[in-house]
Design a protein around this motif. Structure first.
Motif, PDB file in Angstrom:
ATOM      1  N   LEU A   1     -24.258  59.213   0.190  1.00 29.46           N
ATOM      2  CA  LEU A   1     -24.829  57.941   0.655  1.00 29.46           C
ATOM      3  C   LEU A   1     -26.105  58.204   1.446  1.00 29.46           C
ATOM      4  CD1 LEU A   1     -21.498  56.511   2.116  1.00 29.46           C
ATOM      5  CD2 LEU A   1     -22.596  55.724   0.018  1.00 29.46           C
ATOM      6  N   ASP A   2     -27.115  57.377   1.210  1.00 33.36           N
ATOM      7  CA  ASP A   2     -28.288  57.384   2.081  1.00 33.36           C
ATOM      8  C   ASP A   2     -27.897  56.684   3.381  1.00 33.36           C
ATOM      9  OD1 ASP A   2     -29.942  58.625   0.203  1.00 33.36           O
ATOM     10  OD2 ASP A   2     -30.509  56.697  -0.698  1.00 33.36           O
ATOM     11  N   TRP A   3     -28.584  57.013   4.469  1.00 32.66           N
ATOM     12  CA  TRP A   3     -28.262  56.390   5.756  1.00 32.66           C
ATOM     13  C   TRP A   3     -28.316  54.869   5.669  1.00 32.66           C
ATOM     14  CZ3 TRP A   3     -25.791  58.899   9.265  1.00 32.66           C
ATOM     15  CH2 TRP A   3     -25.960  60.271   9.412  1.00 32.66           C
ATOM     16  N   ALA A   4     -29.313  54.335   4.971  1.00 30.29           N
ATOM     17  CA  ALA A   4     -29.490  52.882   4.904  1.00 30.29           C
ATOM     18  C   ALA A   4     -28.360  52.177   4.153  1.00 30.29           C
ATOM     19  CB  ALA A   4     -30.829  52.548   4.251  1.00 30.29           C
ATOM     20  N   GLU A   5     -27.601  52.903   3.346  1.00 34.50           N
ATOM     21  CA  GLU A   5     -26.484  52.297   2.612  1.00 34.50           C
ATOM     22  C   GLU A   5     -25.286  51.993   3.512  1.00 34.50           C
ATOM     23  OE1 GLU A   5     -25.584  53.841  -1.508  1.00 34.50           O
ATOM     24  OE2 GLU A   5     -26.840  55.485  -0.744  1.00 34.50           O
ATOM     25  N   ILE A   6     -25.212  52.658   4.657  1.00 37.59           N
ATOM     26  CA  ILE A   6     -24.073  52.478   5.560  1.00 37.59           C
ATOM     27  C   ILE A   6     -24.423  51.415   6.597  1.00 37.59           C
ATOM     28  CG2 ILE A   6     -22.481  53.599   7.159  1.00 37.59           C
ATOM     29  CD1 ILE A   6     -23.328  56.285   5.825  1.00 37.59           C
ATOM     30  N   LEU A   7     -23.706  50.304   6.549  1.00 36.80           N
ATOM     31  CA  LEU A   7     -23.954  49.217   7.489  1.00 36.80           C
ATOM     32  C   LEU A   7     -23.118  49.341   8.752  1.00 36.80           C
ATOM     33  CD1 LEU A   7     -24.051  46.175   5.021  1.00 36.80           C
ATOM     34  CD2 LEU A   7     -25.963  47.574   5.876  1.00 36.80           C
ATOM     35  N   GLN A   8     -21.903  49.872   8.603  1.00 39.12           N
ATOM     36  CA  GLN A   8     -20.999  49.906   9.749  1.00 39.12           C
ATOM     37  C   GLN A   8     -19.978  51.028   9.569  1.00 39.12           C
ATOM     38  OE1 GLN A   8     -18.700  46.309  10.185  1.00 39.12           O
ATOM     39  NE2 GLN A   8     -18.811  46.425  12.412  1.00 39.12           N
ATOM     40  N   VAL A   9     -19.601  51.648  10.694  1.00 39.07           N
ATOM     41  CA  VAL A   9     -18.555  52.667  10.736  1.00 39.07           C
ATOM     42  C   VAL A   9     -17.388  52.069  11.502  1.00 39.07           C
ATOM     43  CG1 VAL A   9     -17.931  54.976  11.554  1.00 39.07           C
ATOM     44  CG2 VAL A   9     -20.255  54.529  10.717  1.00 39.07           C
ATOM     45  N   ASN A  10     -16.231  51.934  10.845  1.00 38.80           N
ATOM     46  CA  ASN A  10     -15.072  51.285  11.470  1.00 38.80           C
ATOM     47  C   ASN A  10     -13.890  52.230  11.599  1.00 38.80           C
ATOM     48  OD1 ASN A  10     -16.030  48.576  11.749  1.00 38.80           O
ATOM     49  ND2 ASN A  10     -15.804  48.334   9.544  1.00 38.80           N
ATOM     50  N   LEU A  11     -13.284  52.257  12.782  1.00 43.32           N
ATOM     51  CA  LEU A  11     -11.996  52.900  13.004  1.00 43.32           C
ATOM     52  C   LEU A  11     -11.249  52.005  13.982  1.00 43.32           C
ATOM     53  CD1 LEU A  11     -10.010  55.199  12.539  1.00 43.32           C
ATOM     54  CD2 LEU A  11     -11.067  56.415  14.447  1.00 43.32           C
ATOM     55  N   ARG A  12     -10.508  51.058  13.408  1.00 42.72           N
ATOM     56  CA  ARG A  12      -9.774  50.095  14.228  1.00 42.72           C
ATOM     57  C   ARG A  12      -8.389  50.641  14.552  1.00 42.72           C
ATOM     58  NH1 ARG A  12     -12.444  47.221  10.066  1.00 42.72           N
ATOM     59  NH2 ARG A  12     -10.622  47.642   8.807  1.00 42.72           N
ATOM     60  N   PRO A  13      -7.758  50.162  15.613  1.00 44.97           N
ATOM     61  CA  PRO A  13      -6.397  50.607  15.925  1.00 44.97           C
ATOM     62  C   PRO A  13      -5.478  50.393  14.719  1.00 44.97           C
ATOM     63  CG  PRO A  13      -7.277  49.313  17.731  1.00 44.97           C
ATOM     64  CD  PRO A  13      -8.270  49.212  16.596  1.00 44.97           C
ATOM     65  N   GLY A  14      -4.739  51.418  14.365  1.00 37.38           N
ATOM     66  CA  GLY A  14      -3.830  51.342  13.226  1.00 37.38           C
ATOM     67  C   GLY A  14      -4.431  51.793  11.910  1.00 37.38           C
ATOM     68  N   ASP A  15      -5.761  51.939  11.849  1.00 34.92           N
ATOM     69  CA  ASP A  15      -6.395  52.435  10.618  1.00 34.92           C
ATOM     70  C   ASP A  15      -6.004  53.893  10.395  1.00 34.92           C
ATOM     71  OD1 ASP A  15      -7.676  50.080  10.004  1.00 34.92           O
ATOM     72  OD2 ASP A  15      -9.675  50.744  10.630  1.00 34.92           O
ATOM     73  N   PRO A  16      -5.711  54.276   9.153  1.00 31.87           N
ATOM     74  CA  PRO A  16      -5.347  55.666   8.878  1.00 31.87           C
ATOM     75  C   PRO A  16      -6.559  56.605   8.868  1.00 31.87           C
ATOM     76  CG  PRO A  16      -5.296  54.389   6.866  1.00 31.87           C
ATOM     77  CD  PRO A  16      -5.578  53.420   7.979  1.00 31.87           C
ATOM     78  N   TRP A  17      -7.765  56.051   8.717  1.00 24.72           N
ATOM     79  CA  TRP A  17      -9.001  56.819   8.700  1.00 24.72           C
ATOM     80  C   TRP A  17     -10.176  55.867   8.876  1.00 24.72           C
ATOM     81  CZ3 TRP A  17      -5.472  57.956   4.611  1.00 24.72           C
ATOM     82  CH2 TRP A  17      -5.467  57.003   3.600  1.00 24.72           C
TER      83      TRP A  17
END
Length: 151
Positions: free
Chosen positions: A86-102
């Motif tokens: 992925l190019d940097w611009a393709e990533i809009l958000q990085v998510n790790l919410r409580p309960g997420d496995p990854w």
């Protein structure tokens, strides 16, 4: 920013990887030893035991190969059976919410990509820190609105 790591940086679940690889080696050794020690087994049966042990090791090694590599030009996500660049611009958000496995990466094409290289399984604090670091890198490198960055 001084709180950003120098690139390239690799994120992987170290403890989980160690457990998986250790278990894989132990299972392979035990199954192979049993195959060689059981006198009533024929050569084909012994071979099938050893192949089974090798297959179990291979599956655990695939599970252990997951990682996320960030470099100057973007991010490479290596999951169990896939690799995506992925190019940097393709990533809009990085998510790790409580309960997420990854970690999940929300992408500019409207999809979400799981990034198994950052997972809170055995080392929750490490995963949270890695997710924050990746989020900081994404925010620093992704250009959301080119008009704002002309100067």
């Amino acid at each position: 920013m001084s709180d950003q790591p120098s690139l390239p940086v690799t994120f992987r679940p170290g403890r989980t990887r160690a457990v998986l690889l250790t278990a894989g080696v132990a299972i392979f050794v035990v199954i192979s030893a049993v195959a060689l020690l059981l006198e009533q087994l024929g050569p084909g049966e012994r071979l099938s035991f050893i192949v089974t042990g090798a297959l179990i090791f291979w599956v655990l090694a695939l599970l252990a190969r997951v990682k996320v590599v960030a470099d100057e030009s973007g991010v490479t996500v290596v999951n169990i059976a896939s690799r995506r660049r992925l190019d940097w611009a393709e990533i809009l958000q990085v998510n790790l919410r409580p309960g997420d496995p990854w970690v999940f990466l929300n992408l500019s094409d409207g999809t979400s990509l799981p990034a198994l290289g950052i997972q809170p399984g055995i080392a929750k604090e490490r995963a949270i820190a890695d997710a924050r670091t990746l989020r900081t890198l994404v925010e620093a490198r992704a250009i959301r609105d080119p008009e704002q960055h002309q100067g």
